[in-house]
Design an enzyme around this catalytic site. Structure first.
Site, PDB file in Angstrom:
ATOM      1  N   GLU B  60       0.691  -1.243   0.119  1.00 22.82           N
ATOM      2  CA  GLU B  60       0.045   0.091   0.050  1.00 22.82           C
ATOM      3  C   GLU B  60       0.874   1.285  -0.132  1.00 22.82           C
ATOM      4  O   GLU B  60       0.559   2.383  -0.785  1.00 22.82           O
ATOM      5  CB  GLU B  60      -0.899   0.028   1.336  1.00 22.82           C
ATOM      6  CG  GLU B  60      -2.186  -0.900   0.952  1.00 22.82           C
ATOM      7  CD  GLU B  60      -1.946  -2.531   1.106  1.00 22.82           C
ATOM      8  OE1 GLU B  60      -0.879  -2.840   1.564  1.00 22.82           O
ATOM      9  OE2 GLU B  60      -3.105  -3.146   0.871  1.00 22.82           O
ATOM     10  N   HIS B 129     -12.403  -4.795   7.910  1.00 22.21           N
ATOM     11  CA  HIS B 129     -12.964  -4.682   6.552  1.00 22.21           C
ATOM     12  C   HIS B 129     -14.201  -4.036   6.287  1.00 22.21           C
ATOM     13  O   HIS B 129     -14.801  -4.207   5.410  1.00 22.21           O
ATOM     14  CB  HIS B 129     -13.104  -6.010   6.022  1.00 22.21           C
ATOM     15  CG  HIS B 129     -11.535  -6.570   5.658  1.00 22.21           C
ATOM     16  ND1 HIS B 129     -10.966  -7.247   6.868  1.00 22.21           N
ATOM     17  CD2 HIS B 129     -10.997  -7.050   4.459  1.00 22.21           C
ATOM     18  CE1 HIS B 129      -9.601  -7.562   6.134  1.00 22.21           C
ATOM     19  NE2 HIS B 129      -9.592  -7.499   4.633  1.00 22.21           N
TER      20      HIS B 129
END
Ligand SMILES: Cc1ncc(C[n+]2csc(CCOP(=O)(O)OP(=O)(O)O)c2C)c(N)n1
Lengths: 346, 325
Positions: B60, B129
């Protein structure tokens, strides 16, 4: 070293000069750059002690050969990315000392008019695409600049300087893997000065060469060089730049060096073992290079001229910055968004 | 006019911008050959090729760093962070790097990029999530923050985000990907910082974002049908810039403000708006501002618990009634 007079040809054998891949003009430039960096940083330190350089300041005294070697090898359109220890790298791209010092003194004549400070030196005009104060980020950012070159078919190279301590942060590993798998025209240059802030890198790293020993994990050759010899740095830089320009992907280069002063500000660096600094001062890059110029037949007079010119430049920059005003108050709220407006409300 | 899913609208919006401008490039994990974990980028790799639609490693920081370096040297990157929760992994870029570049360099550099990310609950994925993290981004000077609620707005706001000279975090709601809506033909480009009145009303103003917009509308319909309360519903659409004019104008007419936020109560965007309204329109208010939020909890996975956490139509109705009757 005693004064040796005469032209180069009188001192060096013809064969050596003919095979010299660097050449006298570049050597003089490498010396001039190193001397200017040295004079500039010594002055920055004096001004820091006088509270004229504000905030913080990270000197790279002793590490000049790396910035100079790359600075001389890089093309004008190449891009450099450095850290908070970025004075020398910024000067190496041709940024005037006055603009850098003005920023360290947080004056209106500074590179970013006092909005960035010493840890964020940027001069787009000179290809200095910023100094980044958070360890590791700029390796990832340099990849992006390299990706742009690859995407647009431009052949400039992005060069990213960082310290040994940086090799233990995730971004280092992400950036190397990413650069290698995308075959980006980027060069990662680790300046291994043996310390992170105050802790020896060896105390917190299980391999001898924190950057180079990990290169093979990303499919790159392991390159360790003497970072105190500007000729070696220059040659290595050229090879890596050529490789990147030819589309053959990234390089990781670990330069072994040493910072003569503390980590930042007025750090007296008491954590260093006795004798260590002295041993490295023997290998002071400026001293080594001066001796080399003499060997190549450059006269003491010519060397002295370079040194005097450097001092004059730094003195003039100091005076100009002392006379410069602080940034105007209206700068406080500009450049937050593109429209120049800081407000987040419509 | 075509009916598209929110998911297809994303791919359509990206394609529209890539067709318009060669400098627009797209990168992220599984976004290319696989078409994205939410299938929101299907077809782009085939259409634009691996040079413009690039699969990345699970990195990321490398993704956002590369997007930033490319943006500051002339490209217009779109980067995907698969789940918005993962923004925390590359938060340095979101909080310290993109938004500060222009300021720190006194305008020498800018960072015109879009980070797209799957935000929000409803999929029973649990606490790592499912979060709605637009509040994280909202407080950072230099960033713009957008969260569309309909396929049409995905297209219009995305075009605006890509063309914007500043970094934009574009929050797509995971539970909206399958939602359908009309998308007009041709190019649609919205203006960031424009809220939309999605139901007009006289008695109360309800602000909502993303998934909560449809719930706010359903609640308003119920309030009108059963309780004679005519609520105006405003889709905030963009938190930065924030369209305070539309909000303050509505409150001036209705005298009542409710926010419906899919995020923990503490420091939610509704708190900021409540503060603005208290500060600038206090005398327009006929009662306290009421915030309908999730409790201050990580989100649970179990479907009954997750449902309990999020504002529901019934809860919105109940809170409005409690305040107004
Ligand atoms: C992410 C992050 N962690 C910690 C710091 C604080 N810090 C500033 S400099 C430094 C040491 C870095 O060492 P190295 O990478 O070897 O570079 P050098 O200072 O030797 O040039 C640290 C830990 C920081 N700036 N960023």
């Amino acid at each position: 070293m005693s004064a040796r007079k005469g032209t180069a040809a009188q001192v060096m054998p013809e064969a050596v000069l003919a095979n010299d891949d660097i050449g006298l003009a570049t050597r003089l430039k490498l010396y001039r750059m190193q001397v200017e960096m040295r004079d500039f940083e010594k002055r920055a330190y004096d001004l820091f002690l006088q509270n004229l350089v504000k905030g913080t300041s990270h000197l790279s005294l002793g590490q000049e050969a790396i910035a100079a070697g790359f600075g001389a090898a890089m093309r004008k359109d190449d891009k450099s990315f450095c850290t908070y220890r970025g004075h020398a790298h910024t000067l190496a791209r041709g940024v005037p000392p006055e603009s850098v010092l003005g920023e360290l003194m947080q004056r209106d004549n500074g590179l970013m008019r006092g909005k960035g400070g010493s840890m964020h030196l940027t001069s787009v005009e000179h290809g200095v695409l910023g100094s980044y104060a958070i360890i590791g980020a700029h390796l990832c950012i340099a990849n992006g600049s390299a990706w742009r070159a690859q995407y647009l078919g431009e052949d400039d190279v992005s060069v990213c300087f960082f310290g040994d301590g940086t090799t233990n942060i995730g971004a280092f590993h992400e950036a190397l893997n990413f650069a290698a798998v995308w075959s980006l025209p980027v060069i990662f240059v680790c300046e291994n000065n043996l310390y992170m802030e105050y802790t020896p890198i060896a105390d917190v790293t299980p391999v001898e060469h924190p950057a180079a020993d990990r290169a093979s994990a990303y499919g790159l050759p392991s390159i360790v060089i003497d970072g105190n010899d500007a000729d070696i740095v220059y040659r290595t830089a050229r090879a890596a730049l050529d490789k990147a320009r030819a589309g053959s992907g990234p390089s990781l280069i670990e330069c072994k060096t040493y910072r003569h002063s503390g980590h930042s500000r007025a750090d007296p660096a008491k954590y260093r073992p006795e004798g260590e600094l002295e041993r490295w001062l023997e290998r002071d890059p400026v001293k080594i290079y001066r001796a080399r110029l003499l060997e190549f037949g450059v006269s003491e007079d010519e060397i002295a001229r370079i040194e005097q010119e450097s001092r004059r430049l730094v003195n003039a920059a100091t005076e100009a910055c002392k006379a410069a005003p602080p940034p105007p108050a209206e700068l406080l709220t500009t450049d937050v968004y593109a429209d120049g407006v800081w407000s987040w409300r419509n | 006019m075509a009916e598209l899913t929110y998911r297809d609208a994303v791919a359509h919006a990206i394609a529209q911008e890539m067709e318009r401008d060669d400098r627009v490039v797209f990168l992220g994990e599984d976004v290319g050959k696989a078409g994205g974990v939410f299938k929101a980028t299907v077809g782009l790799h085939e259409k634009f090729g691996p040079k413009r639609v690039r699969d990345t490693p699970i990195s990321e920081q490398a993704i956002l760093g590369a997007a930033m370096g490319a943006a500051m040297t002339g490209l217009r990157p779109i980067a995907e962070i698969m789940f918005s929760d993962f923004l925390a992994v590359c938060w340095d870029f979101v909080a310290n790097e993109f938004p500060k570049l222009r300021y720190m360099t006194a305008g020498q550099l800018s960072c015109p990029l879009v980070v797209r990310t799957g935000n929000g609950a409803g999929s029973r994925f649990g606490a790592q999530h499912s979060q709605s993290v637009e509040n994280w981004a909202m407080m950072i000077p230099g960033l713009k923050v957008v969260a569309p609620s309909s396929p049409r707005d995905v297209v219009g706001l995305f075009a605006a985000a890509v063309r914007d000279p500043d970094p934009v975090i574009f929050f797509e709601h995971k539970s909206l990907y399958a939602a359908k809506g009309e998308v007009p033909d041709g190019e649609i480009v919205d203006t960031l910082g424009t809220a939309k009145v999605v139901r007009s009303g006289q008695d109360a103003t309800i602000l909502a974002l993303a998934l909560m917009v449809s719930r706010a509308i359903a609640a308003a319909e119920m309030l009108a049908a059963r309780h004679g309360i005519d609520a105006e519903v405003i889709d905030v659409r963009s938190l930065v810039p924030l369209d305070t004019q539309t909000i303050l104008g509505s409150v001036a007419r209705t005298g009542r403000l409710f926010t419906v936020e899919e995020n923990p109560r503490l420091c939610g965007w509704g708190a900021e708006i409540a503060s603005i309204v208290a500060d600038e329109a206090f005398f327009d208010l006929d009662g306290p501002v009421v915030r309908i939020t999730t409790p201050h909890i990580p989100l649970p996975a179990a479907d009954n618990l997750e449902d309990l956490a999020l504002p529901t139509v019934d809860r919105i109705v109940e809170r409005v009634l409690r305040a107004m009757t």
